[in-house]
Design an enzyme around this catalytic site. Structure first.
Site, short mmCIF file in Angstrom:
data_model
loop_
_atom_site.label_atom_id
_atom_site.label_comp_id
_atom_site.label_asym_id
_atom_site.label_seq_id
_atom_site.Cartn_x
_atom_site.Cartn_y
_atom_site.Cartn_z
CG ASN A 197 -5.55 -2.43 -7.61
OD1 ASN A 197 -5.11 -1.56 -8.36
ND2 ASN A 197 -5.14 -2.57 -6.35
CE1 TYR A 239 1.95 -5.81 -7.21
CE2 TYR A 239 -0.30 -6.49 -7.60
CZ TYR A 239 0.65 -5.91 -6.79
OH TYR A 239 0.29 -5.44 -5.55
CD GLU A 263 -3.65 -14.62 -3.12
OE1 GLU A 263 -3.43 -15.83 -3.11
OE2 GLU A 263 -3.12 -13.83 -2.30
CB ALA A 270 -0.93 0.01 1.21
#
Length: 164
Positions: free
Chosen positions: A127, A134, A122, A89
């Protein structure tokens, strides 16, 4: 950017001395809880982070400091030769400055140093920003966990990076 490994004293420089990536400590929890509450509809509890830091021998958690302020964090569990990213985050005020990428690179470096050969995580189906990050870092989607997120029953994509 400096990525510091407090256990070895090794540090790798990348681009800006304004950003430091280091181990998360108990003293960071106020800042981490602020980031957590601004980032997730169902934030982890302070106790969950305390347990990760003090009791979970598989856990590694890092923070990003920007001008001395903790503005991002990420964690993973290392089990044998695999790492599972538990959370990442960035405080909303600091998004868009590649700090998510910085924390992921820090986690990847730590994982490599620990002998990890593959990494998984995950990510919410919705998102897209995280999915793009990623993908950029070499993760590929290899599955779906239906209704994975308990707060919204949203699906999660399972992503793997293999090899590190």
């Amino acid at each position: 950017m400096a990525i510091s490994d407090d256990r070895t004293g090794n540090e790798s420089s990348q681009s800006s001395s304004d950003i430091v990536i280091r181990d998360m400590y108990m003293a960071d929890l106020d800042a981490v809880m602020g980031i957590e509450s601004h980032s997730f509809p169902t934030p982890w509890s302070r106790n969950a982070f305390q347990t990760e830091l003090l009791e979970n021998t598989f856990a590694t958690y890092l923070v990003v400091e920007f001008h001395g302020k903790v503005v991002a964090y990420g964690g993973m569990w290392i089990i044998l030769d695999e790492a599972h990213v538990t959370n990442v985050a960035v405080h909303p005020d600091y998004r868009g400055h590649h700090l998510g990428e910085a924390i992921m690179m820090g986690l990847i470096e730590r994982a490599k140093h620990a002998g990890v050969v593959r990494m998984t995580l995950e990510v919410r189906r919705s998102n897209l920003v995280a999915q793009n990050l990623y993908n950029k870092l070499g993760f590929v989607q290899l599955g779906v966990r239906r209704g994975y997120y308990t707060d919204t029953r949203e699906d999660a994509f399972i992503m793997w990076k293999d090899p590190l």
